[in-house]
Write an enzyme that holds these catalytic residues in place. Structure first.
Site, PDB file in Angstrom:
ATOM      1  N   ARG A 295     -23.182 -57.018   8.300  1.00  0.00           N
ATOM      2  CA  ARG A 295     -22.740 -55.614   8.433  1.00  0.00           C
ATOM      3  C   ARG A 295     -23.404 -55.106   9.748  1.00  0.00           C
ATOM      4  NH1 ARG A 295     -23.878 -53.719   2.070  1.00  0.00           N
ATOM      5  NH2 ARG A 295     -21.550 -54.151   1.297  1.00  0.00           N
ATOM      6  N   TYR A 439     -13.892 -54.031   6.744  1.00  0.00           N
ATOM      7  CA  TYR A 439     -14.609 -55.457   6.052  1.00  0.00           C
ATOM      8  C   TYR A 439     -16.194 -55.327   6.171  1.00  0.00           C
ATOM      9  CZ  TYR A 439     -14.368 -57.648  10.947  1.00  0.00           C
ATOM     10  OH  TYR A 439     -14.332 -57.901  12.146  1.00  0.00           O
ATOM     11  N   GLU A 440     -16.730 -56.182   5.127  1.00  0.00           N
ATOM     12  CA  GLU A 440     -18.075 -56.265   4.852  1.00  0.00           C
ATOM     13  C   GLU A 440     -18.372 -55.198   4.311  1.00  0.00           C
ATOM     14  OE1 GLU A 440     -19.221 -59.219   5.325  1.00  0.00           O
ATOM     15  OE2 GLU A 440     -18.142 -59.681   6.637  1.00  0.00           O
ATOM     16  N   GLY A 441     -17.710 -54.327   3.369  1.00  0.00           N
ATOM     17  CA  GLY A 441     -17.872 -53.258   2.700  1.00  0.00           C
ATOM     18  C   GLY A 441     -17.092 -52.067   3.504  1.00  0.00           C
ATOM     19  N   GLN A 446     -20.422 -48.084   2.331  1.00  0.00           N
ATOM     20  CA  GLN A 446     -21.656 -47.808   3.101  1.00  0.00           C
ATOM     21  C   GLN A 446     -22.347 -46.559   2.891  1.00  0.00           C
ATOM     22  OE1 GLN A 446     -22.809 -50.803   4.576  1.00  0.00           O
ATOM     23  NE2 GLN A 446     -20.692 -51.467   4.054  1.00  0.00           N
TER      24      GLN A 446
END
Length: 596
Positions: A295, A439-441, A446
């Site tokens: 992230r 991506y990555e949440g 977040q």
């Protein structure tokens, strides 16, 4: 044609002058990391990026990756560039020397990452994911697994991937169906399907080490039943060489909006041999070590794209002749003035500049905390740094990527129609930047992480790692004649952040949807205040250095001017965000589903 030159002067300002790189030498393992050494590393990284990977960015985007019989072929030039990358030791510059790394600070590595992302984001994804996998294995794998796999991963001859997403689950990993059946020899047989796996198959490395989320037969339901497994593409021989093919196959690659030169894979695991990483049913702890690393890296991707877009837009604005300045011709000897004379073009360029330089400085603050958390000898100091990283990770990921995409869009606007076509490469930046918000949440996730987990954690302890130093700084500098015009509006914005924080805490306890409705606005408000604080600090340094700077005076003057622009023109968005937060969830949640 794309234009990019690594902003080394600004990077050195952030490392040495703003955050005091000489302080790194007091941390264990960094005793010999002097400013001269850091500068040499940055110089060489800039040379590699500009001479080797940046020239491939457009051609690789046009060619893309291809899948043939389960093997992904990367674009022309990538294999040679990657070989040069690992031969130069770049893959392991921030890795532990115990496993062959160079052990350099994260605050240096993040700037090298930024250069890679600016020069060729798709190329940088493979080593970036490898570092994330390295981080998870280093913290959670057994010594046997670490000794077998980490040296090759640090060297870069083996890469890493993270295999979370399945067709039926993305953010909600409690829905994972991939199975892990224990074997008598202590290994597991992994069976299931994963999708959206970046660099899950490629021809750059000898082997790919997949970190896979799966369920054991006795696993509890939901997220508490997930375990993490190491599953190599090829099973290693006892001597460390690549052995027989494991039961994992790439069954397809996605045809995407951007990052065409990075393969996004569908992977099928069919009784693939794997080994448990960490404790049974505790896989999310280890995977979050990788995800949090990623992230922060994805935030750097947003900054990298934003910087490349800014440089391209500046170059075009200085050469494109259109119209005359509103105050009269600036270049009467030419048929028209360059568009950089026009206020609206300057608004775009100044916005891009202010966000890029602010994000670089804020990211440098977080990266310094990473160094302290890993290397400080004082336990309390490490704890405080960890609190700050936990708080800022969702902000860095979401804010930096939002701004990176926005900056790419502004860059395209400066180009006008020429930005919308492929020739100048600006449209590629816009396409490539978009995935970083997902991506990555996703950035919405977040925001929920910030308000739902980070704010209430340990009775608000994480917040103190930001609120206390900022409040103390403003109190100290309020009477500074140079800084007072900046401090006063920053104090008002900080007050709005305090009010918004208390409002969300109060409303969220009674109704979680109230916190959810405010989450995205709150994250941006927090991020804008953080950028405001870091801009005032940069202005302070610039005021101190300007008078005795000789040939560098113009650099410091530009810092001061850009700080004023940020505080006067961009920070006021905080007021609108606070107004939106106060409005609550009512209008947001009122419409019946059937009406959509």
């Amino acid at each position: 044609m794309q234009v990019y030159s690594p902003p080394l002067r600004d990077m050195r300002f952030v490392l040495h002058e703003l955050h005091g790189s000489e302080e790194l030498t007091r941390l264990k393992g960094f005793e010999e990391v002097t400013p001269d050494l850091i500068d040499a590393v940055l110089d060489e990284a800039a040379k590699f990026v500009t001479e080797v990977v940046a020239p491939l960015n457009q051609s690789a985007d046009l060619e893309g990756c291809t899948l043939e019989d389960g093997v992904v072929r990367t674009p022309k030039g990538f294999k040679e560039a990657y070989r040069t990358f690992i031969e130069g030791g770049w893959n392991g510059i921030a890795c532990d020397p115990k496993y062959g790394g160079q052990g350099l600070p994260a605050s240096v590595n993040k700037l090298v990452e930024e250069m890679l992302c600016s020069g060729n984001l798709a190329f940088g994804l493979c080593p970036g994911l490898t570092f994330g996998a390295y981080a998870a294995l280093k913290d959670f794998a057994s010594d046997e697994l670490k000794d077998r796999y980490l040296p090759k991963m640090v060297e870069g001859v083996w890469s890493g991937s993270m295999c979370l997403t399945e067709p039926q689950c993305g953010t909600d990993l409690g829905l994972v169906r991939t199975r892990a059946v224990p074997q008598e020899d202590g290994s597991y047989k992994i069976t299931g399907n994963k999708i959206f796996i970046s660099a899950g198959e490629q021809d750059l490395t000898e082997n790919i080490i997949h970190l896979v989320l799966a369920r054991m037969p006795d696993a509890p339901k939901g997220i508490k039943g997930i375990s993490l497994f190491l599953v190599p593409k090829f099973l290693p021989n006892e001597d460390g060489s690549v052995g027989p093919r494991n039961g994992v196959l790439c069954t397809g690659i996605e045809h995407k909006m951007g990052i065409h030169a990075s393969s996004t894979c569908q992977l099928a695991f069919d009784d693939a041999t794997g080994w448990l990483v960490g404790e049974p049913h505790k896989g999310m702890r280890a995977m979050f070590a990788m995800m949090n690393s990623e992230r922060l890296a994805v935030g750097t991707q947003g900054l990298g794209i934003g910087e490349a877009a800014y440089q391209g837009a500046v170059a075009y604005a200085k050469e494109r002749l259109q119209g005359r300045a509103l105050s009269g011709a600036k270049y009467p000897d030419k048929p028209a003035d360059p568009i950089i004379v026009h206020p609206d073009v300057r608004r775009s360029l100044m916005t891009m500049r202010a966000y890029n330089e602010g994000c670089r400085a804020l990211g440098g603050w977080v990266a310094r905390a990473l160094d302290v958390m890993e290397h400080a000898e004082d336990a309390q100091e490490r704890k405080q740094a960890g609190d700050f990283i936990a708080l800022m990770t969702p902000i860095v990921k979401a804010l930096f990527t939002d701004l990176g995409f926005s900056n790419a869009s502004l860059g395209m606007q400066v180009y006008g129609g020429h930005g919308y076509i492929r020739d100048h490469g600006m449209e590629q930046y816009l396409r490539d930047a978009r995935i970083a918000m997902i991506y990555e949440g996703t950035n919405g996730v977040q925001a929920l992480d910030l308000v739902g987990r980070k704010l209430p954690a340990h009775m608000g302890r994480y917040l103190r790692s930001f609120f206390h130093p900022v409040l103390a700084y403003m109190d100290e500098k309020l009477d500074d004649d140079n800084l007072a015009p900046l401090i006063t509006p920053l104090s008002k914005a900080f007050g709005a952040l305090q009010l918004a924080t208390a409002h969300i805490a109060e409303k969220g306890m009674k109704d979680p949807e109230e916190a959810g409705a405010a989450a995205t606005d709150y994250l941006r408000l927090f991020g804008l205040v953080a950028l405001g604080y870091i801009w005032v600090r940069m202005a302070e340094v610039a005021f101190e250095k300007k008078e005795s700077a000789d040939g560098d005076a113009a650099f410091y003057e530009a810092k001061i001017v850009t700080a004023r622009f940020y505080i006067e023109k961009l920070l006021p968005e905080v007021a609108a965000l606070w107004g939106s937060i106060k409005a609550g969830k009512g209008a947001l949640m009122a419409l019946d589903e059937e009406a959509f």
